[in-house]
Design an enzyme around this catalytic site. Structure first.
Site, PDB file in Angstrom:
ATOM      1  CG  MET A  32      41.862 -33.607 -53.381  1.00  0.00           C
ATOM      2  SD  MET A  32      40.810 -32.421 -53.959  1.00  0.00           S
ATOM      3  CE  MET A  32      41.196 -31.042 -53.023  1.00  0.00           C
ATOM      4  N   PRO A  33      42.806 -32.253 -56.980  1.00  0.00           N
ATOM      5  CG  PRO A  33      41.790 -30.794 -58.507  1.00  0.00           C
ATOM      6  CD  PRO A  33      42.978 -30.963 -57.655  1.00  0.00           C
ATOM      7  CG  LEU A  34      39.843 -38.621 -59.318  1.00  0.00           C
ATOM      8  CD1 LEU A  34      41.173 -39.312 -59.560  1.00  0.00           C
ATOM      9  CD2 LEU A  34      38.877 -39.559 -58.618  1.00  0.00           C
TER      10      LEU A  34
END
Length: 129
Positions: free
Chosen positions: A1-3
């Site tokens: 994460m993040p995507l």
């Protein structure tokens, strides 16, 4: 994460794609302080007729190396976001020969309950992360 969703025009050779993805991930780790194994990237290649990106009237010239990033993330400090934009353009120019004028980023912020990394759990809420 993040995507991180990365949109590019079709035609980059596989080794160039690898360097592009590695560079973006390195900057995410550096700028947002996420662990190295927090790597979630989706590369989408588009025909030239299917990707349009003007300049919002800023007189920014685009080329066939144009890259759009859509990043979905938990909240980040303003300073981290600004550093990310700068670090990203510098790294892409240095390692991928992508000009700063060919980089566009849109951040989408969500919260802890909006993530599940698998197993049917909301790991940020359960304390697993």
């Amino acid at each position: 994460m993040p995507l991180v969703k990365i949109h590019v025009l079709k035609g980059r050779p596989p080794n160039e794609v690898d360097v592009l993805l590695d560079t973006i991930h390195d900057v995410v780790v550096q700028s947002f302080g996420v662990p190295t194994r927090d790597r979630y990237q989706i590369l989408q290649e588009h025909e030239a007729s299917h990707l349009r990106a003007l300049d919002t009237g800023l007189n920014i010239q685009r080329t066939e190396k144009f890259v759009v990033l859509e990043i979905t993330s938990r909240p980040r400090p303003r300073e981290s976001k600004v550093a990310f934009y700068s670090n990203l353009t510098l790294a892409l120019q240095d390692r991928c020969d992508v000009a700063p004028s060919d980089v566009m980023v849109s951040l989408h912020i969500n919260s802890d309950e909006d993530w599940s990394f698998g197993m049917g759990n909301a790991q940020f809420l359960t304390g697993e992360l």
